[in-house]
Design an enzyme around this catalytic site. Structure first.
Site, PDB file in Angstrom:
ATOM      1  N   HIS A 232     -42.845  55.955-109.596  1.00  0.00           N
ATOM      2  CA  HIS A 232     -41.812  54.949-109.854  1.00  0.00           C
ATOM      3  C   HIS A 232     -40.567  55.151-108.988  1.00  0.00           C
ATOM      4  CE1 HIS A 232     -40.014  57.908-112.625  1.00  0.00           C
ATOM      5  NE2 HIS A 232     -38.922  57.194-112.576  1.00  0.00           N
TER       6      HIS A 232
ATOM      7  N   LYS B 231     -33.776  70.057-115.218  1.00  0.00           N
ATOM      8  CA  LYS B 231     -33.381  69.463-116.498  1.00  0.00           C
ATOM      9  C   LYS B 231     -32.124  70.176-116.994  1.00  0.00           C
ATOM     10  CE  LYS B 231     -37.470  67.322-116.978  1.00  0.00           C
ATOM     11  NZ  LYS B 231     -37.600  65.887-116.755  1.00  0.00           N
TER      12      LYS B 231
ATOM     13  N   LYS C 179     -48.829  58.559-112.574  1.00  0.00           N
ATOM     14  CA  LYS C 179     -48.796  60.004-112.479  1.00  0.00           C
ATOM     15  C   LYS C 179     -48.863  60.599-113.883  1.00  0.00           C
ATOM     16  CE  LYS C 179     -44.814  62.437-112.151  1.00  0.00           C
ATOM     17  NZ  LYS C 179     -43.943  62.571-113.319  1.00  0.00           N
TER      18      LYS C 179
ATOM     19  N   HIS D  88     -42.088  62.721-106.791  1.00  0.00           N
ATOM     20  CA  HIS D  88     -40.849  61.987-106.522  1.00  0.00           C
ATOM     21  C   HIS D  88     -40.058  62.548-105.330  1.00  0.00           C
ATOM     22  CE1 HIS D  88     -41.890  60.161-110.220  1.00  0.00           C
ATOM     23  NE2 HIS D  88     -41.256  60.970-111.045  1.00  0.00           N
TER      24      HIS D  88
ATOM     25  N   ASP E  14     -44.139  68.066-111.909  1.00  0.00           N
ATOM     26  CA  ASP E  14     -43.599  66.861-112.534  1.00  0.00           C
ATOM     27  C   ASP E  14     -42.700  66.069-111.583  1.00  0.00           C
ATOM     28  OD1 ASP E  14     -43.137  65.210-114.879  1.00  0.00           O
ATOM     29  OD2 ASP E  14     -41.123  66.084-114.989  1.00  0.00           O
TER      30      ASP E  14
HETATM   31  C1  BG6 Z   1     -40.818  61.262-114.632  1.00  0.00           C
HETATM   32  C2  BG6 Z   1     -40.893  62.700-115.084  1.00  0.00           C
HETATM   33  O1  BG6 Z   1     -41.826  61.006-113.682  1.00  0.00           O
HETATM   34  O2  BG6 Z   1     -39.551  61.018-114.048  1.00  0.00           O
HETATM   35  C3  BG6 Z   1     -39.782  63.001-116.072  1.00  0.00           C
HETATM   36  O3  BG6 Z   1     -42.144  62.948-115.687  1.00  0.00           O
HETATM   37  C4  BG6 Z   1     -38.444  62.630-115.489  1.00  0.00           C
HETATM   38  O4  BG6 Z   1     -39.776  64.379-116.426  1.00  0.00           O
HETATM   39  C5  BG6 Z   1     -38.460  61.202-114.939  1.00  0.00           C
HETATM   40  O5  BG6 Z   1     -37.482  62.746-116.506  1.00  0.00           O
HETATM   41  C6  BG6 Z   1     -37.184  60.873-114.190  1.00  0.00           C
HETATM   42  O6  BG6 Z   1     -37.167  59.514-113.857  1.00  0.00           O
HETATM   43  P1  BG6 Z   1     -35.798  58.722-113.664  1.00  0.00           P
HETATM   44  O7  BG6 Z   1     -36.218  57.377-113.186  1.00  0.00           O
HETATM   45  O8  BG6 Z   1     -35.137  58.701-115.001  1.00  0.00           O
HETATM   46  O9  BG6 Z   1     -35.015  59.500-112.657  1.00  0.00           O
END
Ligand code: BG6
Length: 484
Positions: free
Chosen positions: A178, A331, A148, A240, A235
Site C-alpha cells: 500500500h 514502533k 502482504k 515498504h 513487516d
Molecule cells: C503495514 C504494517 O503494512 O503498514 C503495519 O503491517 C504498519 O505494521 C503499517 O503499521 C503502516 O502503514 P501506514 O500507511 O499507516 O504508514
C-alpha cells in the site's frame, strides 16, 4: 483547481474475506469514497465472500456499519451511502470446500471486468485460485489481488508465486504494497522524471546520502502474536521501505508502464550489497507508564523479534556507488512520520568566509503526515552586517498548494483498487521483485536467529536505540529529527 475523476468501466469485485478486518477498515470504505467521487459506475458490484452466513441484506447492513465507522463523518452522505450499499452482494463460500462456488459462478458477469481480492491468509491463496479455475469463474482477463505478507522468506514467497502461477498469468496478479499507493510516493516519480532540475544531481557525485524513515507511535499491542513472527524487517523493510528505496534509486524507465518501471526497480534490489552486521541495529521498545514493553505485548518473554530496525545499505552500481542509503523504521517512536531525505554534498568551494549556519541542501519528501516536498536552500541572512548565510525551506505542502482538493486525495487503497480495475500494474509488485527483496533480507534475519541475541531496548517516545544514532554519527552525519 478541480481534480479530475475518470470513471472506470463497470466491474464485479469479489472480496474473499469480505467480512474481515482489512475489508472493513480499508477496502470497503475506500470503495465507498470512490463511489462518492463518481469513479465507480452505478452498475458495478462488490461481492463479499466469506464463511459467515449472511444474505445480501445482512451483508449490506454489515458494510454500512463499517463505512459509518471508518469513513470521516463529514464525508458521509446518506443518499450516496444507500446507493453504494445497493451495489453489494454476498456469497457464503467455503474456500477449502465446495460450498458456494457454483453460486459465485452464476453471479459473476461475463461482460464486466472481474477482480478477485484475496483478503485472506496466504494459506488459502492456493485453494481459492484453484477453485476459481475449476468452477470456470475467472477467465484469462480476470485480475486477482493479494496482500502482504507475501511469504515470510524467499522459499515461502516462491511457493506462493508458484501456487498463483498455476492458475493465473503474472499480468493478472496484483500484489499490493500500500505504500506504492500513497500520493507522495507517486509524486516522487513525478518530481524525479517530470523535472529537469533534479535528475542531473541524482547520483553519487552530488548526493551525500539518503535517509528513509518510517516512524510510528503505535506499538504492536493487540496483534503481538502475529507481529512477533514477523518483526520490523519482514513487516516494513522488506516491502515498504524497500519499495521507497527503489523509487529513489532506480534509473529512469523508458516509459511509465508497469514492466518498464518494475524492471528498473528490480535492478536496484539486485544491486544491493549484502549488509554487514555493524551496519544494522535492532531494537525493542521498553515499557512506559501504563504502556507495555514489546516483550509484554508479544507475550513471549524470550522474544528476539525487533520492533525497530536501522540500517545502512549500499547500492553497487555506477550511479550510487559510495552513497549510503540509511533506512529506519520502528514502533512507539516520538511521532508518526514517514519521509525520505536526499542530502546533497557541499559546494566544492566556498567563496564566503562565514560558514556557521551552513547546512547542505536537502530535498525532503514527506509521505505522512502533511504530505509535501521541502527543499532546503542556503540564502543570505537578511539585513546589514555582512554576508551571513542561513538555510531556509522552500516548502510545498500539498494541503496548501492544492487547497481544498488535497482533502480529496484518495488514500492508498482507493487508488490501488481503481488501478486493478483499470488493469494498470505499475504500482504493484511483480513476483520477481518480491523474491529479490527476500533474497536480500533472508541472510540478515537468519544471522539474527543464529546469534539469538536480544535487540537493544529503547524508550517509548524517542528515536530508537542509541546505536541507531551512532550509525550516522560515526560517519559525521545525523538523522533528521523524528517529529510530527
Ligand atoms: C503495514 C504494517 O503494512 O503498514 C503495519 O503491517 C504498519 O505494521 C503499517 O503499521 C503502516 O502503514 P501506514 O500507511 O499507516 O504508514
Amino acid at each position: 483547481m478541480a481534480s479530475r475523476v475518470i470513471p472506470v468501466e463497470t466491474f464485479d469485485l469479489v472480496i474473499f474475506g469480505g467480512t474481515g478486518d482489512l475489508a472493513q477498515r480499508k477496502i470497503l470504505p475506500g470503495l465507498y469514497r470512490r463511489f462518492c467521487a463518481g469513479q465507480m459506475p452505478r452498475d458495478a458490484r462488490i461481492i463479499g465472500a466469506s464463511r459467515s452466513q449472511f444474505d445480501d441484506a445482512g451483508y449490506q447492513e454489515f458494510v454500512r456499519e463499517a463505512v459509518l465507522k471508518y469513513v470521516n463523518k463529514n464525508k458521509i452522505d446518506t443518499d450516496n451511502l444507500d446507493a453504494f450499499i445497493n451495489q453489494l452482494r454476498y456469497i457464503a463460500i467455503d474456500a477449502r470446500g465446495e460450498n458456494g462456488w457454483k453460486d459465485l459462478a452464476k453471479l459473476v458477469r461475463s461482460d464486466a471486468i472481474t477482480a478477485y481480492y484475496f483478503s485472506v491468509g496466504p494459506g488459502l491463496f492456493g485453494d481459492i485460485a484453484e477453485r476459481l479455475h475449476k468452477y470456470k469463474i475467472a477467465d484469462e482477463d480476470a485480475r486477482i489481488v493479494v496482500e502482504k505478507p507475501f511469504g515470510r522468506d524467499l522459499e515461502t514467497a516462491q511457493a506462493l508465486n508458484a501456487v498463483l502461477a498455476k492458475n493465473f498469468n503474472e499480468e493478472q496478479i496484483y500484489r499490493i504494497d500500500h505504500y506504492l499507493g500513497k500520493e507522495t510516493v507517486q509524486n516522487l516519480m513525478a518530481v524525479r522524471f517530470g523535472n529537469i532540475l533534479f535528475e542531473p544531481l541524482w547520483n553519487a557525485q552530488y548526493v551525500d546520502h539518503i535517509q528513509i524513515t518510517v516512524a510510528e507511535t503505535v506499538g504492536v499491542g493487540g496483534r503481538g502474536g502475529y507481529y512477533d513472527k514477523s518483526g520490523a524487517m519482514r513487516d516494513m523493510i522488506q516491502n515498504h521501505l524497500m519499495q521507497l528505496l527503489c523509487l529513489i534509486a532506480m534509473e529512469p524507465p523508458s516509459h511509465f508502464d508497469p514492466n518498464a518501471v518494475r524492471d528498473e526497480k528490480l535492478k536496484v534490489i539486485r544491486a544491493l550489497d549484502p549488509i554487514q552486521p555493524e551496519n544494522i541495529v535492532r531494537g525493542q521498545y521498553s515499557a512506559d507508564g501504563d504502556e507495555k514493553s514489546y516483550i509484554e505485548d508479544s507475550e513471549n518473554p524470550d522474544t528476539i523479534t525487533e520492533s525497530f530496525v536501522a540500517l545502512k545499505a549500499q547500492i553497487s552500481n555506477w550511479r550510487w556507488s559510495g552513497t549510503p542509503f540509511y533506512l529506519r523504521t520502528g514502533k512507539r517512536l516520538r511521532a508518526r512520520m514517514s519521509e525520505i531525505v536526499v542530502v546533497f554534498k557541499d559546494p566544492p568551494h566556498s567563496i564566503f568566509d562565514v560558514q556557521e549556519n551552513r547546512r547542505p541542501n536537502e530535498l525532503v519528501i514527506r509521505l505522512q503526515p502533511d504530505e509535501g516536498i521541502v527543499m532546503r536552500v542556503t540564502i543570505k541572512e537578511p539585513g546589514p552586517g555582512g554576508m551571513r548565510l542561513m538555510d531556509v525551506p522552500l516548502d510545498m505542502s500539498f494541503a496548501e498548494t492544492l487547497g481544498e482538493d488535497s482533502a480529496d486525495i484518495p488514500d492508498a487503497y482507493e487508488r490501488l483498487i481503481m488501478d486493478v480495475i483499470r488493469g494498470n500494474q505499475t504500482l504493484f509488485m511483480r513476483g520477481d521483485e518480491v523474491e529479490a527483496a527476500w533474497r536480500w533480507t533472508d541472510p540478515i534475519i537468519e544471522a539474527w536467529q543464529e546469534k539469538g541475541s536480544r535487540p537493544a531496548q529503547y524508550d517509548t517516545g524517542g528515536s530508537g536505540p542509541e546505536d541507531a544514532l551512532m550509525l550516522l554519527h560515526r560517519e559525521g552525519r545525523r538523522w533528521r529529527e523524528i517529529k510530527a
